[in-house]
Design an enzyme around this catalytic site. Structure first.
Site, short mmCIF file in Angstrom:
data_model
loop_
_atom_site.label_atom_id
_atom_site.label_comp_id
_atom_site.label_asym_id
_atom_site.label_seq_id
_atom_site.Cartn_x
_atom_site.Cartn_y
_atom_site.Cartn_z
N SER A 187 0.93 -1.20 -0.07
CA SER A 187 -0.06 0.04 0.05
C SER A 187 0.73 1.26 -0.08
O SER A 187 1.59 1.47 0.48
CB SER A 187 -0.95 0.02 1.19
OG SER A 187 -1.80 -0.94 1.16
N1 SAH Z 1 -1.30 -4.74 3.96
C1 SAH Z 1 -0.47 -4.69 2.84
C2 SAH Z 1 -1.28 -4.36 1.42
C3 SAH Z 1 -1.68 -5.81 0.87
S1 SAH Z 1 -2.35 -5.65 -0.67
C4 SAH Z 1 0.75 -3.70 2.68
O1 SAH Z 1 1.10 -3.55 4.00
O2 SAH Z 1 1.12 -3.07 1.83
C5 SAH Z 1 -3.88 -6.37 -0.15
C6 SAH Z 1 -3.70 -7.89 0.33
O3 SAH Z 1 -5.11 -8.37 0.75
C7 SAH Z 1 -3.29 -8.90 -0.94
O4 SAH Z 1 -1.93 -9.36 -0.44
C8 SAH Z 1 -4.16 -9.86 -0.91
O5 SAH Z 1 -3.94 -11.22 -1.49
C9 SAH Z 1 -4.98 -10.03 0.43
N2 SAH Z 1 -6.27 -10.28 0.70
C10 SAH Z 1 -7.60 -10.39 -0.19
N3 SAH Z 1 -8.50 -11.01 0.01
C11 SAH Z 1 -8.09 -11.39 1.17
C12 SAH Z 1 -8.66 -12.22 2.34
N4 SAH Z 1 -10.01 -12.67 2.02
N5 SAH Z 1 -8.21 -12.58 3.33
C13 SAH Z 1 -6.80 -12.36 3.57
N6 SAH Z 1 -6.14 -11.66 2.57
C14 SAH Z 1 -7.00 -11.15 1.50
#
Ligand code: SAH
Length: 271
Positions: A119
Site C-alpha cells: 500500500s
Molecule cells: N497490507 C499490505 C497491503 C496488501 S494488498 C501492505 O502492507 O502493503 C492487499 C492484500 O490483501 C493482498 O495481499 C491480497 O492477497 C490480500 N487479500 C485479499 N483478500 C483477502 C482475504 N479474504 N483474506 C486475506 N487476505 C486477503
C-alpha cells in the site's frame, strides 16, 4: 494558477521481475492501494531523491529518505505523530523487490507479485490514524497482510498484531520480511481467508482491511469489541474508505471517507 506536479518516474511504468508496472500516481492503475486525489487537491511535490542508488546505499541512507517521506505525509494531512514515528521505524525498502528499492520511499503503491501491491504510505498512515483516533488499541487484526509492511508499522504502536493473508506465497514473503522490522515478535501471521476473521483471538478493538470488497460479512463485524473501530475500503470500481464503529451488540455506524483504490478482497485461499 494550477500547480503542475511531475509524475513520479515509477508512474510511467517500470519493468521489474513482476513485469511492466503502471503504478505511482497514475490514476488509471487498477492495481494499487492508494488514495485518489480530489480535483484541485493540493499534492506536494515528492522530495528530491537521487535517481539511482544501490540497495546497500539505500540501507545506509534510508533514515534520511524515510524522514523526507514522513515530511511529505505530514504535508499531506497526516497529523498523528505516533503514527509517523511508527512509519519512521520500519525500513520499507526491505519489503519490496530489490529492483524497486529506490522507489520504496515514494508515496506510491508498488507491486509485490501475485498481482498484489504494497500500500501507498499515505494509506497506511491514514488507516492506522483512524483506528488510533480515540486511543491506541491493545490489539489489532489486519486482513490482507501482503508483504507484511503495514503489520510491521502497526507493531511499532500496538502490542499485539494479528495479520491474515490468503495468498500462500505472500504469507511466506511477509513472514520473511517482518524479520527486518523492530518489534517483530508482536506480530502473529496467519495464512487463511480473512473474511472469516480470527474467532479464536476475537474480539478486536480495531480491524484494518487492506483489500476492497462490496461489503463485509457480519461474522467479521461481530469480531469487533463494542466501541471497536474497523477501517476498510468498500466498493468495486468506485471505492471509498469506510470507518465502522460497533456501537452495541447488534449495531454499527458507518462513516464514508475519501475515495481510494485497493486490490480486491477475495474469498478463500490461493496456494
Ligand atoms: N497490507 C499490505 C497491503 C496488501 S494488498 C501492505 O502492507 O502493503 C492487499 C492484500 O490483501 C493482498 O495481499 C491480497 O492477497 C490480500 N487479500 C485479499 N483478500 C483477502 C482475504 N479474504 N483474506 C486475506 N487476505 C486477503
Amino acid at each position: 494558477m494550477k500547480k503542475k506536479y511531475p509524475r513520479p518516474t515509477f508512474a510511467q511504468g517500470t519493468v521489474n521481475r513482476f513485469g511492466q508496472s503502471r503504478l505511482g500516481s497514475d490514476l488509471r492503475t487498477l492495481n494499487s492501494n492508494a488514495r485518489i486525489l480530489q480535483p484541485g487537491e493540493f499534492r506536494p511535490q515528492q522530495p528530491a531523491m537521487s535517481s539511482f542508488y544501490s540497495d546497500e546505499n539505500l540501507g545506509l541512507n534510508s533514515d534520511g529518505h524515510r524522514r523526507q517521506m514522513i515530511d511529505g505525509l505530514r504535508a499531506e494531512g497526516i497529523e498523528d505523530e505516533r503514527v509517523l514515528a511508527a512509519i519512521m521505524q520500519v525500513p520499507r525498502h526491505r519489503f519490496v523487490d530489490e529492483g524497486l528499492a529506490s522507489h520504496a520511499y515514494d508515496n506510491a503503491a508498488l507491486p509485490i507479485g501475485f498481482q498484489q501491491t504494497i500500500s501507498q504510505p499515505w494509506i497506511v498512515a491514514r488507516m492506522i490514524s483512524l483506528i488510533c483516533r480515540t486511543r491506541v488499541p491493545a490489539k489489532v487484526l489486519e486482513i490482507g497482510a501482503g508483504c507484511g509492511y503495514q503489520a510491521a508499522v502497526l507493531a511499532q504502536l500496538i502490542p499485539r498484531v494479528y495479520a491474515i493473508e490468503r495468498v500462500r506465497g505472500l504469507y511466506e514473503m511477509a513472514k520473511a520480511n517482518i524479520q527486518h522490522a523492530p518489534l517483530a515478535e508482536r506480530i502473529q501471521l496467519f495464512f487463511g481467508d480473512g473474511l472469516e476473521g480470527l474467532p479464536q483471538y476475537a474480539p478486536f478493538p480495531a480491524i484494518i482491511v487492506a483489500a476492497a470488497g462490496l461489503d463485509l460479512p457480519k461474522k467479521l463485524l461481530q469480531q469487533l469489541t463494542i466501541g471497536g473501530l474497523l477501517v476498510a475500503p468498500l466498493g468495486e470500481v468506485d471505492q471509498n474508505l469506510v470507518l465502522i464503529e460497533r456501537t452495541g451488540s447488534d449495531s454499527w455506524t458507518r462513516q464514508v471517507l475519501e475515495p481510494v483504490r485497493f486490490v480486491p478482497l477475495r474469498p478463500g485461499t490461493q496456494i
